[in-house]
Motif scaffolding. Structure first.
Motif, short mmCIF file in Angstrom:
data_model
loop_
_atom_site.label_atom_id
_atom_site.label_comp_id
_atom_site.label_asym_id
_atom_site.label_seq_id
_atom_site.Cartn_x
_atom_site.Cartn_y
_atom_site.Cartn_z
N GLY A 1 -14.87 -4.73 -3.08
CA GLY A 1 -14.37 -3.37 -2.98
C GLY A 1 -13.37 -3.22 -1.85
O GLY A 1 -12.51 -4.06 -1.66
N VAL A 2 -13.53 -2.17 -1.09
CA VAL A 2 -12.59 -1.84 -0.02
C VAL A 2 -12.67 -2.89 1.08
O VAL A 2 -13.76 -3.28 1.49
N PRO A 3 -11.50 -3.35 1.57
CA PRO A 3 -11.52 -4.32 2.67
C PRO A 3 -12.26 -3.77 3.89
O PRO A 3 -12.19 -2.58 4.19
N LYS A 4 -12.95 -4.64 4.59
CA LYS A 4 -13.71 -4.26 5.78
C LYS A 4 -12.77 -3.70 6.85
O LYS A 4 -11.73 -4.27 7.14
N ALA A 5 -13.15 -2.56 7.42
CA ALA A 5 -12.36 -1.96 8.50
C ALA A 5 -12.15 -2.97 9.61
O ALA A 5 -13.06 -3.69 10.00
N GLY A 6 -10.92 -3.03 10.09
CA GLY A 6 -10.59 -3.96 11.16
C GLY A 6 -10.07 -5.30 10.66
O GLY A 6 -9.53 -6.08 11.45
N SER A 7 -10.27 -5.60 9.37
CA SER A 7 -9.77 -6.87 8.84
C SER A 7 -8.26 -6.79 8.64
O SER A 7 -7.67 -5.70 8.60
N SER A 8 -7.61 -7.93 8.52
CA SER A 8 -6.16 -7.92 8.30
C SER A 8 -5.82 -7.29 6.95
O SER A 8 -4.79 -6.62 6.83
N HIS B 1 -7.45 -4.82 5.48
CA HIS B 1 -7.57 -3.37 5.68
C HIS B 1 -6.37 -2.84 6.45
O HIS B 1 -5.79 -1.82 6.10
N ALA B 2 -5.97 -3.55 7.49
CA ALA B 2 -4.82 -3.12 8.30
C ALA B 2 -3.56 -3.05 7.46
O ALA B 2 -2.75 -2.12 7.59
N GLY B 3 -3.38 -4.03 6.57
CA GLY B 3 -2.20 -4.03 5.71
C GLY B 3 -2.17 -2.85 4.76
O GLY B 3 -1.17 -2.14 4.64
N TRP B 4 -3.28 -2.63 4.07
CA TRP B 4 -3.32 -1.54 3.08
C TRP B 4 -3.37 -0.17 3.73
O TRP B 4 -2.92 0.82 3.15
N ALA B 5 -3.90 -0.07 4.94
CA ALA B 5 -3.96 1.21 5.64
C ALA B 5 -2.64 1.52 6.34
O ALA B 5 -2.43 2.62 6.83
N GLY B 6 -1.75 0.54 6.38
CA GLY B 6 -0.47 0.72 7.09
C GLY B 6 0.72 0.70 6.15
O GLY B 6 0.71 1.28 5.08
N GLU B 7 1.75 -0.02 6.57
CA GLU B 7 3.02 -0.05 5.85
C GLU B 7 2.89 -0.59 4.44
O GLU B 7 3.50 -0.06 3.50
N GLN B 8 2.11 -1.61 4.25
CA GLN B 8 1.93 -2.21 2.92
C GLN B 8 1.38 -1.18 1.93
O GLN B 8 1.89 -1.05 0.81
N GLY B 9 0.38 -0.44 2.33
CA GLY B 9 -0.18 0.60 1.47
C GLY B 9 0.80 1.72 1.21
O GLY B 9 0.89 2.25 0.10
#
Length: 86
Positions: free
Chosen positions: A14-21, A23-31
């Motif tokens: 499911g959803v990438p673990k918070a703090g993982s790379s 998660h950081a990608g999808w929560a940031g510019e990539q997302g």
């Protein structure tokens, strides 16, 4: 298709673990890029959706796995087809 009454999905999917790379990608510019281009992605994949759903023959109670291609439009349609109305 497997029935939803069978074994649940393994933990960790499911959803990438918070703090993982991831998660950081999808929560940031990539997302943000995916969100910005959602209409384009949906249009590109839209012609595949009807034959895919027809071939899948999803019925209420079936389990549907989203393998992460596109913005979720096809997965939402598959989930609606599998819904038991709950």
């Amino acid at each position: 298709m497997k029935s939803s009454s069978e074994a649940p999905a393994p933990e960790g999917l499911g959803v990438p673990k918070a703090g993982s790379s991831a998660h950081a990608g999808w929560a940031g510019e990539q997302g943000a890029v995916w969100v910005e281009h959602q209409d384009r992605q949906d249009a590109m994949l839209g012609s595949f959706t009807p034959p895919l759903l027809s071939a899948a023959a999803i019925r209420p109670g079936d389990a549907v796995l989203d393998v992460g291609c596109g913005c979720g439009t096809t997965s939402l349609q598959a989930a609606r087809a599998a819904s038991t109305g709950c």
